[in-house]
Every structure is written in structure tokens, then in C-alpha cells.
Design a protein around this motif. Structure first.
Motif, PDB file in Angstrom:
ATOM      1  N   HIS A  66       0.813  -1.317  -0.092  1.00 50.30           N
ATOM      2  CA  HIS A  66       0.047  -0.095  -0.057  1.00 50.30           C
ATOM      3  C   HIS A  66       0.753   1.279  -0.063  1.00 50.30           C
ATOM      4  O   HIS A  66       1.881   1.323   0.738  1.00 50.30           O
ATOM      5  CB  HIS A  66      -0.941  -0.093   1.217  1.00 50.30           C
ATOM      6  N   HIS A 128      -4.719  -8.706   4.100  1.00 47.02           N
ATOM      7  CA  HIS A 128      -5.035  -7.508   3.954  1.00 47.02           C
ATOM      8  C   HIS A 128      -4.494  -7.099   2.468  1.00 47.02           C
ATOM      9  O   HIS A 128      -5.148  -5.950   1.761  1.00 47.02           O
ATOM     10  CB  HIS A 128      -4.048  -6.505   5.047  1.00 47.02           C
ATOM     11  N   ASP A 147      -0.152  -3.941   8.542  1.00 48.70           N
ATOM     12  CA  ASP A 147      -1.455  -3.805   8.653  1.00 48.70           C
ATOM     13  C   ASP A 147      -2.322  -5.076   8.680  1.00 48.70           C
ATOM     14  O   ASP A 147      -3.302  -5.036   8.585  1.00 48.70           O
ATOM     15  CB  ASP A 147      -2.179  -2.959   7.318  1.00 48.70           C
TER      16      ASP A 147
HETATM   17 FE   LIG Z   1      -2.420  -1.205   4.170  1.00 50.29          FE
END
Ligand SMILES: [Fe+2]
Length: 209
Positions: A66, A128, A147
Motif C-alpha cells: 500500500h 490485508h 496492517d
Molecule cells: Fe495497508
């Protein structure tokens, strides 16, 4: 001398699936006075470089692809001459941020890293994102979960490249099997322990996030 764990909170945005959100990220530095391993250097290269403080950087480890975990890593890598490591199952997310650059090493499950006399084991913890990892150091009794696991529950699985049953399997089989007193350092928000989170697993499954 044993390594110590430091962290910096940096602020920026997370973008995915056409949305953008303001976020604060935990950047973790594990090392001694001469060498350090850095996890998820995001948003603010200057702040992370200041925390590194001229020490040798053994590796820049991204827990997942991410943008709010990787958006400063290339700038820092170029400055300190350290390798960037991320799991290959997050290649698609990596490429969104860095279309013209490959990481230096694709992480695999059970890979072992070393910095400042401390050993780290890569735990593949998808869910995730496809390529999410956690980094466990038995030496320090700590796991860095990105995460995948927060204080109070799993990371978000409502967007692309996510899958709730997969994150639950990762948490149950790879994280909750660590010693209960293992300290859990997360990608956002407060630190917790495996023992504090484990009893909540059934509640998370029931609520579905
Ligand atoms: Fe993330």
C-alpha cells in the motif's frame, strides 16, 4: 549490546480504488548505534532519515505494498544505499507507486534477515493484501505486523487485493501461535501483545472485519 526498537509517526495519505484518506503511519527502526533495519518508511523521508541518524541501514522492509507504507522508501534507499525488500505477491501494488523501479529483493516466507546482531524471520501473512508479511524477532520478543494485526483486530479487507478469511487464517496460524508475551508493533496506532489480542479472534470472525 542488544538492539533497541524506535519509531517515528509520519503523516500523509493512503489511496486505493479511487479513494484517498489521511493517515498516520508507524515507521519502525530496530538497531543499535551503528546499524538499523527500517520497516515501512512512509510519507516523510526527512523524518525517517533523521531517525536513522547516519547509521548503516541493513534493509528497508515493506510489510506490504500500500502506498502509505512504501511512498518514501525509494527516496530513502537512494540516500542511504540500502536494499528495499517486499513480498512478490504485492508486485501489482508496488508497481502503482514505482512503475519504473523494482525492489532489490522479493521476500519469501521464512526468509531470515539480520541487523545489529538481531535475527528477523519473515512470516507470510496475506489477507490485508496478497503479499502482506509480518517480521518476527524472537531475540527482542516482538513482531511487526504492518496492517495485518492491530490492537483490537485485523487490518482492513474491504478493498482490492484483500480477503477476510485469508487474514483470519494468517492471524490464527502465524501470529497467535507466537508466545503470548510477544509485543505487536503495528502499522498504525498503538502497540499490543499477542496475548492481549488472541482472546478476541472469535469476535472478529463473528463481526466479519
Ligand atoms: Fe495497508
Amino acid at each position: 549490546m542488544s538492539a533497541r526498537i524506535e519509531h517515528v509517526v509520519t503523516s500523509g495519505t493512503f489511496s486505493l480504488d479511487g479513494g484517498t484518506w489521511d493517515v498516520d503511519n508507524n515507521v519502525w527502526l530496530i538497531g543499535d548505534d551503528s546499524e538499523v533495519l527500517v520497516i515501512d518508511p512512509a510519507h516523510d523521508a526527512e523524518a525517517v532519515l533523521e531517525a536513522i541518524g547516519g547509521r548503516t541501514v541493513a534493509a528497508l522492509v515493506c510489510t506490504h505494498g500500500h502506498d502509505d507504507h512504501i511512498n518514501a522508501v525509494a527516496q530513502i534507499a537512494d540516500k542511504v544505499g540500502a536494499p528495499i525488500l517486499i513480498h512478490s505477491d504485492d508486485r501489482a501494488l508496488w508497481t502503482v507507486v514505482y512503475p519504473d523501479r523494482e525492489p532489490d529483493l522479493w521476500l519469501v516466507d521464512r526468509a531470515v534477515l539480520e541487523a545489529a546482531g538481531t535475527t528477523f524471520e519473515v512470516l507470510s501473512t496475506p489477507g490485508h493484501t496478497y503479499g502482506s508479511i509480518s517480521l518476527y524477532t524472537q531475540d527482542l520478543g516482538a513482531v511487526f505486523t504492518g496492517d495485518t494485526l492491530f490492537a483490537g483486530g485485523p487490518g482492513a479487507t474491504g478493498r482490492s487485493y484483500s480477503h477476510f478469511p485469508t487474514i483470519i487464517t494468517s492471524i490464527r496460524e502465524r501470529l497467535l501461535t507466537l508466545p503470548p508475551d510477544t509485543v505487536v508493533h503495528t502499522g498504525h496506532g498503538p502497540t499490543t501483545t499477542i496475548g492481549a489480542e488472541a482472546p478476541q479472534l472469535d469476535d472478529w470472525i463473528k463481526r466479519g472485519h
